[in-house]
Design a protein around this motif. Structure first.
Motif, PDB file in Angstrom:
ATOM      1  N   ALA A 119     -43.897 -30.013   4.780  1.00  0.00           N
ATOM      2  CA  ALA A 119     -43.903 -31.476   4.711  1.00  0.00           C
ATOM      3  C   ALA A 119     -43.769 -31.964   3.272  1.00  0.00           C
ATOM      4  N   VAL A 120     -44.505 -31.365   2.351  1.00  0.00           N
ATOM      5  CA  VAL A 120     -44.479 -31.873   0.981  1.00  0.00           C
ATOM      6  C   VAL A 120     -43.142 -31.582   0.303  1.00  0.00           C
ATOM      7  N   VAL A 121     -42.518 -30.463   0.622  1.00  0.00           N
ATOM      8  CA  VAL A 121     -41.195 -30.171   0.049  1.00  0.00           C
ATOM      9  C   VAL A 121     -40.163 -31.150   0.587  1.00  0.00           C
ATOM     10  N   LEU A 122     -40.203 -31.412   1.894  1.00  0.00           N
ATOM     11  CA  LEU A 122     -39.279 -32.378   2.479  1.00  0.00           C
ATOM     12  C   LEU A 122     -39.472 -33.771   1.890  1.00  0.00           C
ATOM     13  N   GLU A 123     -40.709 -34.206   1.816  1.00  0.00           N
ATOM     14  CA  GLU A 123     -40.965 -35.576   1.365  1.00  0.00           C
ATOM     15  C   GLU A 123     -40.663 -35.745  -0.119  1.00  0.00           C
ATOM     16  N   ARG A 124     -41.085 -34.778  -0.936  1.00  0.00           N
ATOM     17  CA  ARG A 124     -40.926 -34.926  -2.385  1.00  0.00           C
ATOM     18  C   ARG A 124     -39.484 -34.757  -2.837  1.00  0.00           C
ATOM     19  N   SER A 125     -38.768 -33.765  -2.295  1.00  0.00           N
ATOM     20  CA  SER A 125     -37.470 -33.433  -2.886  1.00  0.00           C
ATOM     21  C   SER A 125     -36.283 -33.643  -1.953  1.00  0.00           C
ATOM     22  N   VAL A 126     -36.534 -34.122  -0.723  1.00  0.00           N
ATOM     23  CA  VAL A 126     -35.442 -34.537   0.159  1.00  0.00           C
ATOM     24  C   VAL A 126     -35.555 -36.047   0.419  1.00  0.00           C
ATOM     25  N   PHE A 127     -36.672 -36.483   0.992  1.00  0.00           N
ATOM     26  CA  PHE A 127     -36.828 -37.914   1.302  1.00  0.00           C
ATOM     27  C   PHE A 127     -36.779 -38.772   0.039  1.00  0.00           C
ATOM     28  N   PHE A 128     -37.344 -38.265  -1.086  1.00  0.00           N
ATOM     29  CA  PHE A 128     -37.331 -39.043  -2.323  1.00  0.00           C
ATOM     30  C   PHE A 128     -35.948 -39.094  -2.961  1.00  0.00           C
ATOM     31  N   VAL A 129     -34.977 -38.384  -2.368  1.00  0.00           N
ATOM     32  CA  VAL A 129     -33.571 -38.524  -2.753  1.00  0.00           C
ATOM     33  C   VAL A 129     -32.856 -39.438  -1.757  1.00  0.00           C
ATOM     34  N   VAL A 157     -46.884 -37.808  -0.265  1.00  0.00           N
ATOM     35  CA  VAL A 157     -46.672 -36.714  -1.218  1.00  0.00           C
ATOM     36  C   VAL A 157     -47.952 -36.437  -2.016  1.00  0.00           C
ATOM     37  N   ALA A 158     -48.619 -37.491  -2.437  1.00  0.00           N
ATOM     38  CA  ALA A 158     -49.864 -37.313  -3.191  1.00  0.00           C
ATOM     39  C   ALA A 158     -50.917 -36.597  -2.342  1.00  0.00           C
ATOM     40  N   ALA A 159     -51.048 -37.007  -1.082  1.00  0.00           N
ATOM     41  CA  ALA A 159     -52.044 -36.395  -0.186  1.00  0.00           C
ATOM     42  C   ALA A 159     -51.697 -34.941   0.109  1.00  0.00           C
ATOM     43  N   ASN A 160     -50.440 -34.686   0.433  1.00  0.00           N
ATOM     44  CA  ASN A 160     -50.048 -33.323   0.792  1.00  0.00           C
ATOM     45  C   ASN A 160     -50.081 -32.381  -0.406  1.00  0.00           C
ATOM     46  N   THR A 161     -49.829 -32.928  -1.590  1.00  0.00           N
ATOM     47  CA  THR A 161     -49.946 -32.120  -2.809  1.00  0.00           C
ATOM     48  C   THR A 161     -51.399 -31.699  -3.029  1.00  0.00           C
ATOM     49  N   LEU A 162     -52.329 -32.629  -2.811  1.00  0.00           N
ATOM     50  CA  LEU A 162     -53.760 -32.299  -2.939  1.00  0.00           C
ATOM     51  C   LEU A 162     -54.144 -31.193  -1.961  1.00  0.00           C
ATOM     52  N   VAL A 163     -53.642 -31.287  -0.721  1.00  0.00           N
ATOM     53  CA  VAL A 163     -53.961 -30.276   0.288  1.00  0.00           C
ATOM     54  C   VAL A 163     -53.380 -28.927  -0.114  1.00  0.00           C
ATOM     55  N   SER A 171     -44.517 -22.940  -2.884  1.00  0.00           N
ATOM     56  CA  SER A 171     -43.189 -22.810  -2.305  1.00  0.00           C
ATOM     57  C   SER A 171     -42.579 -21.462  -2.685  1.00  0.00           C
ATOM     58  N   ASP A 172     -41.410 -21.163  -2.111  1.00  0.00           N
ATOM     59  CA  ASP A 172     -40.746 -19.886  -2.389  1.00  0.00           C
ATOM     60  C   ASP A 172     -39.235 -20.076  -2.308  1.00  0.00           C
ATOM     61  N   SER A 208     -32.894 -33.948  -6.886  1.00  0.00           N
ATOM     62  CA  SER A 208     -33.690 -33.176  -5.924  1.00  0.00           C
ATOM     63  C   SER A 208     -34.287 -31.938  -6.586  1.00  0.00           C
ATOM     64  N   ASP A 209     -33.478 -31.270  -7.428  1.00  0.00           N
ATOM     65  CA  ASP A 209     -33.953 -30.060  -8.117  1.00  0.00           C
ATOM     66  C   ASP A 209     -35.164 -30.357  -8.997  1.00  0.00           C
ATOM     67  N   THR A 210     -35.095 -31.452  -9.762  1.00  0.00           N
ATOM     68  CA  THR A 210     -36.204 -31.762 -10.669  1.00  0.00           C
ATOM     69  C   THR A 210     -37.417 -32.310  -9.918  1.00  0.00           C
ATOM     70  N   LEU A 211     -37.180 -33.027  -8.823  1.00  0.00           N
ATOM     71  CA  LEU A 211     -38.307 -33.451  -7.987  1.00  0.00           C
ATOM     72  C   LEU A 211     -39.017 -32.234  -7.409  1.00  0.00           C
ATOM     73  N   TYR A 212     -38.246 -31.235  -7.022  1.00  0.00           N
ATOM     74  CA  TYR A 212     -38.815 -30.009  -6.452  1.00  0.00           C
ATOM     75  C   TYR A 212     -39.597 -29.229  -7.514  1.00  0.00           C
ATOM     76  N   SER A 213     -39.021 -29.080  -8.702  1.00  0.00           N
ATOM     77  CA  SER A 213     -39.635 -28.213  -9.707  1.00  0.00           C
ATOM     78  C   SER A 213     -40.698 -28.907 -10.547  1.00  0.00           C
ATOM     79  N   ARG A 214     -40.509 -30.214 -10.804  1.00  0.00           N
ATOM     80  CA  ARG A 214     -41.434 -30.905 -11.704  1.00  0.00           C
ATOM     81  C   ARG A 214     -42.118 -32.111 -11.067  1.00  0.00           C
ATOM     82  N   GLY A 215     -41.692 -32.495  -9.865  1.00  0.00           N
ATOM     83  CA  GLY A 215     -42.324 -33.640  -9.213  1.00  0.00           C
ATOM     84  C   GLY A 215     -41.843 -34.975  -9.720  1.00  0.00           C
TER      85      GLY A 215
END
Length: 243
Positions: A119-129, A157-163, A171-172, A208-215
């Protein structure tokens, strides 16, 4: 007064809104296919909510407000699905594009990773694009929809990152490859570089790459000042409705 926990703080910041039907306006020339592919990926909204629901059946941080916030976030995904269905109906996404998007959704569903991590990967680096794509390539209705959903996704994203941090989830390569392939599919019709950066496939993929790697994605910094339509600009059906 400071909230007792970060989860309660995030929950208190949320704002209720009601999806509205939108009319199809003029899309940015050259961005039409991108918009329709991005809309087709709305099929990921309910699965993201399902990921969180699934996670709530297992181990979660024993911190006050965590489960309540996650449950609220699941409800948000239902709202997003309704709003994006309105937009997809207005812009007439083709059956072929919908079918291809469902294959991508299936790949996410079948990937054996912790549901909150997916969920957090999708929301942060797909949906945020996808959401800025709606804003910069879309019409007034899509900009309104983007702004409403974006506020929710910031909380998600903030909530799922905390979890993920609490559970030690990381991630991998496989998850990253699926994330990149998903965004690349949306951008298929764009050239790598273009005079208008918003029609540059590399711009969005790098974001998307920078959202994934650096948020964060420096190229999307202008989205902080969300553009909301003035009442004189648009038909009332394209205006947001708040509780």
């Amino acid at each position: 007064m400071k909230a007792e926990t970060p989860y309660i703080h995030l929950h208190q910041r949320k704002r209720t809104w009601t999806p509205v039907e939108v009319s199809a306006g003029t899309l940015l020339d050259g961005g039409e296919d991108v918009i329709k592919r991005a809309l087709a990926l709305r099929c990921l909204e309910i699965p993201v909510g399902d990921f969180i629901s699934e996670a709530m059946k297992g181990d979660l941080p024993e911190i006050k407000g965590c489960k309540e916030l996650l449950l609220s976030n699941v409800k948000d995904e239902e709202n997003h699905d309704i709003a994006l269905n309105f937009a997809a109906s207005a812009h007439r996404v083709s059956d072929r594009t919908e079918a291809e998007a469902k294959k991508i959704c299936k790949a996410w569903l079948e990937l054996d990773r912790h549901p909150v991590l997916k969920a957090v990967v999708l929301e942060r680096s797909v949906f945020f694009v996808l959401l800025p794509i709606f804003r910069f390539l879309g019409d007034t209705g899509l900009r309104t929809t983007s702004a409403d959903i974006s506020r929710d996704e910031q909380t998600h994203v903030a909530a799922n990152t905390l979890v993920c941090e609490a559970l030690g989830l990381k991630s991998d390569k496989t998850l990253n490859n699926l994330r990149r392939a998903t965004v690349a599919w949306v951008l298929q019709s764009l050239k790598g570089e273009a005079d208008n950066k918003h029609l540059s496939g590399n711009f969005w993929l790098n974001s998307s790459d920078t959202l994934y790697s650096r948020g964060r994605a420096e190229g999307l910094s202008d989205t902080r000042a969300s553009r909301m339509p003035a009442f004189f600009e648009t038909n009332n059906v394209n205006l947001p409705q708040y509780a």
